[in-house]
Enzyme design. Structure first.
Site, PDB file in Angstrom:
ATOM      1  N   GLU A  37       0.906  -1.229  -0.023  1.00 57.69           N
ATOM      2  CA  GLU A  37       0.047   0.047  -0.003  1.00 57.69           C
ATOM      3  C   GLU A  37       0.994   1.238   0.164  1.00 57.69           C
ATOM      4  O   GLU A  37       1.653   1.141   0.955  1.00 57.69           O
ATOM      5  CB  GLU A  37      -0.746  -0.270   1.191  1.00 57.69           C
ATOM      6  CG  GLU A  37      -1.994   1.084   1.225  1.00 57.69           C
ATOM      7  CD  GLU A  37      -2.888   1.209   2.330  1.00 57.69           C
ATOM      8  OE1 GLU A  37      -2.758   0.381   3.317  1.00 57.69           O
ATOM      9  OE2 GLU A  37      -3.515   2.293   2.563  1.00 57.69           O
ATOM     10  N   ARG A 263       6.138 -12.132   9.686  1.00 53.90           N
ATOM     11  CA  ARG A 263       6.671 -11.124   9.303  1.00 53.90           C
ATOM     12  C   ARG A 263       8.022 -10.870  10.144  1.00 53.90           C
ATOM     13  O   ARG A 263       8.224 -11.532  11.382  1.00 53.90           O
ATOM     14  CB  ARG A 263       5.761  -9.799   9.655  1.00 53.90           C
ATOM     15  CG  ARG A 263       5.402  -9.758  11.136  1.00 53.90           C
ATOM     16  CD  ARG A 263       4.693  -8.498  11.212  1.00 53.90           C
ATOM     17  NE  ARG A 263       3.602  -8.255  10.295  1.00 53.90           N
ATOM     18  CZ  ARG A 263       3.450  -6.991   9.847  1.00 53.90           C
ATOM     19  NH1 ARG A 263       4.328  -5.957   9.835  1.00 53.90           N
ATOM     20  NH2 ARG A 263       2.609  -6.838   8.935  1.00 53.90           N
ATOM     21  N   LYS A 273       4.341   1.180   9.348  1.00 55.66           N
ATOM     22  CA  LYS A 273       4.249   2.579   8.674  1.00 55.66           C
ATOM     23  C   LYS A 273       3.792   3.534   9.300  1.00 55.66           C
ATOM     24  O   LYS A 273       4.190   4.774   9.264  1.00 55.66           O
ATOM     25  CB  LYS A 273       3.835   2.448   7.190  1.00 55.66           C
ATOM     26  CG  LYS A 273       4.866   1.485   6.070  1.00 55.66           C
ATOM     27  CD  LYS A 273       4.280   1.479   4.746  1.00 55.66           C
ATOM     28  CE  LYS A 273       2.787   0.667   4.707  1.00 55.66           C
ATOM     29  NZ  LYS A 273       2.427   0.187   3.333  1.00 55.66           N
TER      30      LYS A 273
HETATM   31  P1  ATP Z   1       2.803  -1.828   7.784  1.00 56.66           P
HETATM   32  O1  ATP Z   1       2.275  -2.583   9.034  1.00 56.66           O
HETATM   33  O2  ATP Z   1       4.079  -1.366   7.990  1.00 56.66           O
HETATM   34  O3  ATP Z   1       2.043  -0.625   7.133  1.00 56.66           O
HETATM   35  P2  ATP Z   1       1.664  -3.194   5.755  1.00 56.66           P
HETATM   36  O4  ATP Z   1       1.490  -4.936   6.005  1.00 56.66           O
HETATM   37  O5  ATP Z   1       0.576  -2.626   6.058  1.00 56.66           O
HETATM   38  O6  ATP Z   1       2.877  -2.960   6.712  1.00 56.66           O
HETATM   39  P3  ATP Z   1       1.892  -3.180   2.922  1.00 56.66           P
HETATM   40  O7  ATP Z   1       2.360  -2.235   2.257  1.00 56.66           O
HETATM   41  O8  ATP Z   1       0.558  -3.489   2.812  1.00 56.66           O
HETATM   42  O9  ATP Z   1       2.427  -2.894   4.583  1.00 56.66           O
HETATM   43  O10 ATP Z   1       2.550  -4.663   2.529  1.00 56.66           O
HETATM   44  C1  ATP Z   1       3.397  -5.045   1.523  1.00 56.66           C
HETATM   45  C2  ATP Z   1       3.735  -6.290   1.815  1.00 56.66           C
HETATM   46  O11 ATP Z   1       4.743  -6.645   2.596  1.00 56.66           O
HETATM   47  C3  ATP Z   1       2.714  -7.262   2.227  1.00 56.66           C
HETATM   48  O12 ATP Z   1       2.576  -8.377   1.428  1.00 56.66           O
HETATM   49  C4  ATP Z   1       3.042  -7.457   3.684  1.00 56.66           C
HETATM   50  O13 ATP Z   1       2.695  -8.923   4.085  1.00 56.66           O
HETATM   51  C5  ATP Z   1       4.748  -7.476   3.445  1.00 56.66           C
HETATM   52  N1  ATP Z   1       5.126  -6.802   4.907  1.00 56.66           N
HETATM   53  C6  ATP Z   1       4.866  -5.896   5.524  1.00 56.66           C
HETATM   54  N2  ATP Z   1       5.470  -5.773   6.653  1.00 56.66           N
HETATM   55  C7  ATP Z   1       6.234  -6.858   6.803  1.00 56.66           C
HETATM   56  C8  ATP Z   1       7.274  -7.427   7.766  1.00 56.66           C
HETATM   57  N3  ATP Z   1       7.615  -6.719   8.825  1.00 56.66           N
HETATM   58  N4  ATP Z   1       7.630  -8.568   7.464  1.00 56.66           N
HETATM   59  C9  ATP Z   1       7.608  -9.226   6.493  1.00 56.66           C
HETATM   60  N5  ATP Z   1       6.692  -8.731   5.353  1.00 56.66           N
HETATM   61  C10 ATP Z   1       5.988  -7.603   5.467  1.00 56.66           C
HETATM   62 MG    MG Z   2      -1.373  -2.740   4.879  1.00 54.84          MG
END
Ligand code: ATP
Ligand code: MG
Length: 558
Positions: A37, A263, A273
């Site tokens: 995102e 994760r 984020k």
């Molecule tokens: P955040 O909680 O930091 O906003 P998010 O999961 O909402 O993270 P996205 O932009 O939706 O962020 O994530 C894109 C991809 O990265 C997704 O497939 C997610 O599973 C993966 N991802 C995000 N954070 C991690 C992490 N700490 N370890 C492994 N994969 C991750």
């Molecule tokens: Mg997300």
């Protein structure tokens, strides 16, 4: 407690699934995707997902899509997309022509919603958002059915159409899947698929005032792109039945398989984020690319290499159980990489002037120095040696303990690549602070060894006082004082000493011509990288990592 990274590439359970799928003929090739995102910069956790998804595509000869999950019109997406693409490329991966936006599927998603309604599997619900929440029940109590659940298909089609046309206000109605309000899995209790938002979207403008929810969008985007393995983090485990339910109901082609993995959590930092944005907005750091941030941009500015980050992602492996990885492992990876590739140089962070009283005034002599102790292909350089030099304040003690092998009154030490010197005098100001040290040198010891074979244990680094150039050096420590700042209010654990700025360091004259992001080992001090703040008349370095390897120490103890 820290966990040791046990899973190597070889034991990656996702590879086992793919191997079976290829062996059984379920798939003839694989397609993965990385679906951020665009609401912030990518961080080291995303790097894990990028290395996994693009790495699988590379190793299996498949492909990996970059898909922006831009379904929420309230977000300011545009400003983050560039940085995301830059970071993925910098890490060494390439989506080729496969760049997609979830918003590109809005038309098709709308058609899928109609299909669900026509099957009697979705309905327009007119409960308020609070009522919907209340009707949903809890983990221990079943939910209650909405009074609108049994609207006729015709009425649902008509209302949904009117929602699309903008006849209702935000929150007046939603479209919900008709699944099971008594399901033990709360996700399956008639989840919302569409909601009304009278907002324009950066890519679709004012075309839509209804927007699909993540769960509806994601599985169908995967299916439309022909994704075979949709890899996501563990929080989505409960959403998998919904992912499968939606595809089962409306998608005719092959279905992607959702696979969850743990994760990355890293000690002494935060990864969400939302939290990183707060650090930026509240000025705790200088920006998303502050070298203390766990963002890819921050790590890059800090001096990390893509190779080091990829190596880190390999070593932590991919597992099914959440754990916390020691920050020291990340540092260990960059240290190993830089040890092999960084040119050596001498820099004095906290200078102490040394006057070599028997060295002729005005004389300059060049000593030869290897740019890398093990790699002759990196060549040598000539360093000016003069009567006045700087050494590190820490390398001198007026009243040292016996085991101090550096400079002290009456003691002899080796100047790296140059001569042996012996301290004869300590000069102090009125307050008793040491302002300079006087030494004599032995002209017979050029290169650092004595012809009479006498032993000199200590070797210290130095620069010519006259020829060296001033530099600003930024030293970094963890951004948080707690191993897990997410336990509690992370803003309370900010390390007040995470940045130390040294403004009067001295570096070798050859540093005049460095470029931003060039990396060096300052001998005996650590690995450093040229900061982009560097200008024609101001050199700025970031310490990537110190030389001492606490990870290797941890490993040796185990
Ligand atoms: P955040 O909680 O930091 O906003 P998010 O999961 O909402 O993270 P996205 O932009 O939706 O962020 O994530 C894109 C991809 O990265 C997704 O497939 C997610 O599973 C993966 N991802 C995000 N954070 C991690 C992490 N700490 N370890 C492994 N994969 C991750
Ligand atoms: Mg997300």
């Amino acid at each position: 407690m820290m966990d040791r990274p046990a899973n190597t590439e070889a034991s990656n359970f996702i590879r086992n699934i793919i191997d079976e799928d290829l062996a059984s003929g379920k798939h003839t090739g694989i397609v993965t995707r990385f679906p951020p995102e665009p609401n912030g910069y990518l961080h080291i956790g995303h790097a894990k997902s990028i290395c996994l998804n693009f790495g699988l595509a590379r190793d299996y000869g498949g492909r990996c899509h970059l898909r922006f999950d831009d379904t929420n019109p309230t977000r300011d997406y545009e400003k983050y997309m560039e940085s995301i693409m830059e970071d993925v490329k910098w890490l060494g991966f390439d989506w080729g022509e496969h760049l997609y936006y979830a918003s590109d599927y809005f038309d098709q998603l709308y058609e899928f919603a109609i299909k669900l309604i026509k099957k009697g599997k979705a309905y327009v619900c007119s409960l308020s958002p609070e009522e919907i929440r209340e009707y949903r029940g809890t983990l221990t109590e079943p939910g209650r059915e909405s009074p609108y659940r049994n609207r006729s298909i015709e009425e649902n089609l008509e209302l949904f159409e009117r929602m699309r046309k903008g006849e209702f206000a935000d929150g007046e109605h939603v479209l919900r899947a008709k699944i099971d309000m008594a399901s033990p899995n709360v996700v399956m209790r008639d989840p919302t698929l569409y909601r009304i938002r009278h907002l324009s979207h950066p890519r679709t403008g004012d075309k839509w005032c209804i927007y699909p929810m993540y769960d509806f969008t994601h599985c169908l985007s995967d299916a439309l792109e022909g994704i075979t393995h949709s890899i996501c983090t563990l929080e989505f485990e409960n959403n998998r039945p919904l992912y499968e339910w939606i595809l089962e109901e409306v998608f005719d082609g092959p279905h992607p398989q959702q696979i969850e993995f743990a994760r990355l959590n890293l000690s002494y930092t935060v990864m969400s984020k939302r939290k990183l944005l707060r650090l930026v907005e509240e000025g705790v750091v200088r920006g998303w690319d502050d070298p203390r941030m766990p963002t890819i941009a921050g790590l890059r500015r800090r001096g990390y290499t893509p190779e080091a980050i990829r190596d880190f992602c390999d070593r932590i492996g991919v597992a099914k159980a959440n754990s916390m990885v020691d920050y020291a492992l990340l540092e260990h990876c960059v240290r190993e990489d830089l040890n092999a590739r960084a040119e050596r140089t001498m820099a004095v962070l906290k200078p102490l002037k040394v006057v070599i009283t028997n060295y002729p005034e005005g004389q300059v002599e060049y000593v030869e120095a290897a740019n890398h102790p093990q790699d002759p292909s990196m060549g040598t350089r000539e360093i000016p040696f003069t009567r006045e030099i700087y050494i590190e304040q820490d390398d001198f003690m007026e009243d040292p303990p016996k085991k101090f092998y550096r400079l002290a009154p009456g003691r002899e030490v080796r100047l790296r690549f140059a001569y042996l010197i012996t301290c004869t005098d300590v000069i102090k100001d009125e307050e008793g602070n040491i302002v300079e040290v006087h030494c004599t040198y032995d002209p017979e010891t050029k290169g650092g060894s004595a012809p009479d074979g006498r032993k000199v244990k200590g070797t210290i680094h130095w620069v010519s006082a006259e020829h060296s150039i001033p530099a600003e050096v930024r030293l970094y420590d963890h951004l948080f004082t707690e191993e897990n700042p997410d336990e509690g209010d992370f803003m309370e654990y900010i390390n007040p000493k995470s940045l130390e700025v040294i403004t009067d360091a001295r570096v070798e004259p050859r540093m005049k011509s460095v470029k931003p992001l060039e990396r060096f080992q300052f001998e005996r001090v650590g690995y450093f990288c040229v900061d982009p703040d560097t200008t024609e008349d101001r050199l700025v370095f970031n310490r990537t990592v110190a030389l001492r390897d606490s990870w290797a120490k941890i490993q040796n103890k185990l």
